[in-house]
Design a protein around this motif. Structure first.
Motif, mmCIF file in Angstrom:
data_model
loop_
_atom_site.group_PDB
_atom_site.id
_atom_site.type_symbol
_atom_site.label_atom_id
_atom_site.label_comp_id
_atom_site.label_asym_id
_atom_site.label_seq_id
_atom_site.Cartn_x
_atom_site.Cartn_y
_atom_site.Cartn_z
ATOM 1 N N PHE A 1 6.857 8.250 -8.429
ATOM 2 C CA PHE A 1 7.132 8.856 -9.718
ATOM 3 C C PHE A 1 7.797 7.828 -10.616
ATOM 4 O O PHE A 1 8.784 7.225 -10.229
ATOM 5 C CB PHE A 1 8.052 10.060 -9.485
ATOM 6 C CG PHE A 1 8.528 10.716 -10.729
ATOM 7 C CD1 PHE A 1 7.677 11.480 -11.494
ATOM 8 C CD2 PHE A 1 9.840 10.573 -11.141
ATOM 9 C CE1 PHE A 1 8.132 12.096 -12.639
ATOM 10 C CE2 PHE A 1 10.296 11.183 -12.278
ATOM 11 C CZ PHE A 1 9.430 11.953 -13.032
ATOM 12 N N LEU B 1 4.941 15.706 -14.132
ATOM 13 C CA LEU B 1 5.687 14.455 -14.103
ATOM 14 C C LEU B 1 6.546 14.296 -15.351
ATOM 15 O O LEU B 1 7.698 13.859 -15.275
ATOM 16 C CB LEU B 1 4.732 13.262 -13.964
ATOM 17 C CG LEU B 1 4.088 13.079 -12.591
ATOM 18 C CD1 LEU B 1 3.025 11.982 -12.643
ATOM 19 C CD2 LEU B 1 5.131 12.756 -11.544
ATOM 20 N N ILE C 1 8.478 18.712 -8.674
ATOM 21 C CA ILE C 1 8.033 17.677 -7.740
ATOM 22 C C ILE C 1 7.052 18.271 -6.734
ATOM 23 O O ILE C 1 6.033 17.663 -6.413
ATOM 24 C CB ILE C 1 9.237 16.987 -7.069
ATOM 25 C CG1 ILE C 1 9.975 16.154 -8.127
ATOM 26 C CG2 ILE C 1 8.797 16.126 -5.898
ATOM 27 C CD1 ILE C 1 11.308 15.625 -7.683
ATOM 28 N N GLN D 1 13.098 20.204 -8.264
ATOM 29 C CA GLN D 1 12.469 20.349 -6.952
ATOM 30 C C GLN D 1 11.114 21.050 -7.080
ATOM 31 O O GLN D 1 10.130 20.629 -6.465
ATOM 32 C CB GLN D 1 13.374 21.150 -6.008
ATOM 33 C CG GLN D 1 14.610 20.402 -5.565
ATOM 34 C CD GLN D 1 15.602 21.293 -4.832
ATOM 35 O OE1 GLN D 1 15.664 22.498 -5.053
ATOM 36 N NE2 GLN D 1 16.389 20.683 -3.955
ATOM 37 N N SER E 1 9.496 16.653 -15.089
ATOM 38 C CA SER E 1 10.440 16.126 -14.094
ATOM 39 C C SER E 1 11.231 14.960 -14.675
ATOM 40 O O SER E 1 12.439 14.858 -14.473
ATOM 41 C CB SER E 1 9.694 15.675 -12.836
ATOM 42 O OG SER E 1 9.057 16.778 -12.232
#
Length: 184
Positions: free
Chosen positions: A174, A141, A125, A122, A144
């Protein structure tokens, strides 16, 4: 006894969202702790001071019906007269102070690791949308994507494969590729 990785995967599969919070339903909590649901609920009832507001969500009849309709694993709740409880992360930690078995300890460690992954994802992002340059954005990115790959990894033994994970977050699209080689 199950390995920590297997327990972590089981926990990840049990997390649902209620009232905007990641939670685990009492019957699933009982399953991962290897006790009966009534034992979980008795522990809560006997220790109300350990479960202040925000630790447990008492489901309404409407929420219970939504669970039954949307998740096949909750079909057994359909005819239950008892409203299920949903444990938040804090509620699960507090429950761990009551349950003292080796299984409870292993499960608690897996719960902590699972919720930490979710919080980190979270945060990453959120950071993508605030990134000042492309390198910083790509770094978030990549991190994540690694977390998503960990969450989705079911310990599969595969030949070299490539998986593309694409998520669309209204303001952010994404895409992450995961490449796995066969385990020996």
């Amino acid at each position: 006894m199950k390995s920590k990785k297997i327990i972590t995967q089981i926990i990840e599969d049990k997390i649902i969202e209620i009232n905007g919070l990641p939670v685990i339903i009492d019957a699933d909590v009982a399953g991962i702790y290897d006790v009966e649901t009534r034992d979980i609920n008795k522990s809560v009832k006997n220790n109300p001071e350990k479960f202040p507001k925000g630790y447990i969500i008492e489901l309404t009849k409407v929420q219970k019906n939504e669970l039954v309709e949307n998740f096949h694993q909750f079909n057994n709740l359909k005819h239950s007269k008892t409203m299920p409880k949903a444990f938040t992360e804090k509620g699960l930690y507090m429950l761990a102070t009551i349950l003292k078995s080796q299984q409870a300890t292993q499960t608690t460690i897996a719960i902590i690791e699972t919720f930490t992954k979710i919080r980190t994802l979270q945060k990453n992002i959120r950071n993508v949308s605030n990134a000042k340059d492309e390198n910083e954005k790509n770094s978030f990115l990549q991190k994540s994507g690694e977390i998503i790959a960990e969450i989705l990894d079911n310990n599969l033994n595969t030949n070299e494969t490539e998986t593309s994970i694409e998520l669309n977050f209204a303001v952010l699209k994404f895409k992450h590729k995961v490449k796995k080689k066969a385990e020996n």
